[in-house]
Design a protein around this motif. Structure first.
Motif, PDB file in Angstrom:
ATOM      1  N   ALA A 125      -9.076  15.908 -21.273  1.00  0.00           N
ATOM      2  CA  ALA A 125      -7.895  15.363 -20.595  1.00  0.00           C
ATOM      3  C   ALA A 125      -6.872  16.456 -20.290  1.00  0.00           C
ATOM      4  O   ALA A 125      -6.853  17.514 -20.925  1.00  0.00           O
ATOM      5  N   TYR A 128      -0.767  16.049 -20.311  1.00  0.00           N
ATOM      6  CA  TYR A 128       0.085  14.864 -20.265  1.00  0.00           C
ATOM      7  C   TYR A 128      -0.681  13.575 -20.579  1.00  0.00           C
ATOM      8  O   TYR A 128      -0.076  12.534 -20.821  1.00  0.00           O
ATOM      9  N   GLU A 129      -2.016  13.644 -20.625  1.00  0.00           N
ATOM     10  CA  GLU A 129      -2.827  12.459 -20.930  1.00  0.00           C
ATOM     11  C   GLU A 129      -3.261  12.406 -22.388  1.00  0.00           C
ATOM     12  O   GLU A 129      -3.741  11.368 -22.856  1.00  0.00           O
TER      13      GLU A 129
END
Length: 675
Positions: A125, A128-129
């Protein structure tokens, strides 16, 4: 134990060994070889050798070194991070590239398949995920994700993510029957060698639990000054536009420290002082923006509930002084929170007067006194007529009717265990016009609250006028059938509540008749069938209820298969999330039915666990899972899941009764047999 290699989180969970002359790497911090196997010092030496090879003149050696460092995984991160500042610019550049490449293997051999899957997603990811997957690890049952969370706190180079994982570790609690000292010692081994702030948080807290003093006195040392410095460090970082922290991390750290102080002797004043930092603008920037949009401040709402949960009502007084009056006018729940704070202070009379002011829609005069003193000046009268409260314009601004506002308030107050206040709001919301859906929703919720409190006859009487009118007035029935989706729910619930009232009075015949009428109105009301199973009946009725159970279970399993097919065929379409939630509801209902009647309890556990995975923060689903474990004779698991359900809805009467029952059974099972 000696492991044969590292687990590879990617590539569908394949386990691939890392080449090393004569040995295989072991990533397990709880395993230290004494028979020639690879230990931490050997791995560290190999990592240092590979880092030097990053500047080798041979291109192939440089590439092979980089590939092996990535395969070694997160245990190489400390050395790589230090190498990012190496005097050799080629080493520094290559080390920085590897650290930022997100190609590390976060999963280790002993991780469960579920943990490997989550860590694989985490590694792939964007930054920010990633926090979503940290939360997933924290939600896993029975500390399944604990080691992985410690690993992230120990090795993750983005400070905000590492600290988020650390806070989850700090907030986690021992399992039922587990030794807190032994658990803390295990956590310390997981985090061993870490020097980051996130590692130090975990080491500091769990070292105090694992200490000799803790083992002999059950007391733990909590260095308040040290933790205050950590909070101040995080607050200082917030304004620096850095990835080392975030507002969410700082807020959660303050809340955790406050919670620790609130339950320890002689530190309540310190808890209040630290918690008050949450009301400062730097940590509550969204409040005024949300107020301008005419929305309830989620942050303010969450703060009030949290403060009351910790029995720190003075914080609610301070908040009430600071909130803009337009928010208080639009959101009467904040006045109810103030009333609840006075209940905690033992001032029942003032609490009731404030609650009446909230019900009347009156604004309170706020006191300029110190925030630990009296917060308001209260004067209330009788309930004013609709249209005279001064709130009509406010409610119109929020695009919601007064009845709808009372309904929402009633639901919220019920969830907080303030049932008397909730009933008052819901009765107002129901009113006399039963042709409105908002009135029916309030009526239904009112009866549901009464039922949960064990007031079965009151719940029946609440719904009875509407149901009798349906039976006696054909025109009214046709009107309601055409316009109300609540009709079936109200009718089936009325007969179920009537059956429960008759069962309590030991009127078995009437109870059975009412339960059957409830099922005839809707077989989706599985609680009616469960009620039938609670009756002491003859063979004829037993055969009928068993046949009905088979029919309902078959229908529900068919529905589950259809939803599964929808999800397989429609992954990514606009209805995917809707089908997922509907599937979770079907799985939960079937698991609840089996757990409270008869059937395969193991299958019920699997269905319930799947429902929880589809909707993790659903208290009722966790309650179902607890009942499934209880039906299967797994008392500890039942207690743990019921505690989780209560943590989400701490004032739910059914949840409280269930936990008491499960704990009593666990105590009975663990008590030594009588001689």
């Amino acid at each position: 134990m000696k492991f044969k290699g590292f687990a590879m989180a990617l590539a569908a969970g394949l386990v691939l060994p890392v080449s090393f002359p004569g040995h295989l790497y072991s990533a397990d911090p709880l395993s230290r070889s004494s028979d020639g196997g690879t230990d931490a010092s050997q791995i560290d030496t190999r990592v240092q050798d590979l880092i030097r090879l990053l500047a080798d003149p041979s291109y192939s050696k440089r590439q092979n070194a980089r590939a092996e460092l990535e395969r070694i995984g997160v245990v190489a991160l400390d050395r790589l991070h230090a190498a990012s500042f190496d005097a050799d610019p080629q080493i520094a550049s290559s080390a920085r590239f590897i650290v930022r490449s997100n190609q590390f293997n976060w999963a280790w051999e002993y991780d469960s398949p579920k943990v490997r899957e989550i860590l694989g997603n985490f590694g792939a990811a964007e930054v920010y995920e990633k926090s979503v997957f940290i939360d997933e690890l924290a939600r896993l049952e029975r500390d399944e994700g604990l080691a992985a969370l410690c690993r992230l706190a120990r090795y993750e180079t983005v400070g905000a993510l590492a600290k988020k994982a650390a806070i989850h570790v700090l907030k986690s609690k021992p399992l039922v029957g587990q030794s807190p000292i032994g658990r803390s010692q295990k956590i310390l081994r997981y985090i061993e060698g870490g020097t980051s702030d996130s590692s130090l948080w975990i080491q500091t807290f769990h070292s105090s639990i694992a200490s000799e003093k803790s083992a002999t006195t059950s007391e733990t040392v909590f260095d308040v000054d040290w933790w205050v410095r950590q909070i101040e460090n995080e607050r200082a970082l917030i304004g620096k536009n850095t990835q080392e922290t975030s507002v969410d991390v700082t807020v959660e750290l303050i809340k955790w420290v406050t919670q620790q102080l609130s339950v320890r002797p002689n530190t309540r004043e310190q808890a209040l002082t630290i918690a008050a930092k949450l009301l400062e603008p730097s940590l509550n920037q969204s409040l005024h923006r949300q107020a301008q949009l005419g929305q309830q401040s989620a942050a303010a709402n969450s703060f009030a509930q949290w403060a009351l949960q910790l029995q720190l009502p003075e914080l609610v007084h301070r908040q009430h002084q600071l909130l803009p009056m337009r928010i208080i006018a639009r959101e009467p729940i904040f006045t109810y929170y103030l009333a609840e704070s006075y209940l905690q202070l033992g001032d029942q009379e003032k609490a009731e007067r404030i609650a009446l002011a909230a019900w009347n829609g009156k604004q309170l005069e706020r006191s300029p006194l110190d925030w630990k003193g009296d917060a308001i000046d209260v004067s209330t009268g009788e309930k004013e007529q609709a249209g005279n409260s001064g709130l009509d314009a406010v409610f119109a601004y929020r695009n919601r009717s007064a009845k709808e506002n009372s309904y929402v308030l009633g639901k919220t107050l019920a969830d907080r265990g303030r049932f008397e206040w909730a009933e008052r709001e819901l009765k107002q919301a129901a009113g006399d016009d039963l042709t409105l859906d908002s009135s029916l929703m309030a009526l239904f919720k009112l009866a549901e609250i009464q039922q949960s409190l064990g007031k079965h006859n009151e719940a029946k009487l609440t719904l009875e006028p509407f149901v009798l009118r349906l039976e006696k007035e054909p025109m009214f029935r046709r009107q309601m059938v055409e316009q109300s989706q609540l009709l079936t729910f109200i009718v089936t619930s009325y007969h179920q509540y009537s059956g429960d009232a008759a069962r309590v009075e030991n009127n078995v015949g009437e109870a059975a008749r009412q339960y059957i009428l409830s099922l005839d109105a809707s077989e989706e009301n599985v609680d009616a069938l469960i009620g039938l199973y609670k009756l002491e009946t003859g063979p004829e009725l037993q055969a009928k209820r068993r046949e009905r159970l088979r029919s309902i279970v078959t229908r529900m399993k068919d529905g589950i298969r259809k939803y599964d097919q929808f999800l397989r065929d429609g992954a990514g379409n606009d209805y995917f999330q809707t089908f997922s939630l509907q599937l979770a509801n079907e799985l939960n209902s079937l698991a609840w039915l089996i757990a409270n009647t008869e059937g395969d309890f193991g299958e019920a556990i699997l269905m319930s666990r799947r429902a929880c995975s589809l909707n993790p923060e659903h208290a009722e689903y966790l309650d179902t899972l607890a009942h499934c474990y209880f039906a299967a004779g797994k008392w500890k698991d039942a207690v743990e899941q019921q505690q989780k359900a209560l943590s989400l809805k701490p004032n739910h009467p059914d949840f409280q009764r269930a936990l008491a029952r499960f704990q009593a059974k666990l105590a009975e099972a663990e008590s030594p047999p009588s001689k």
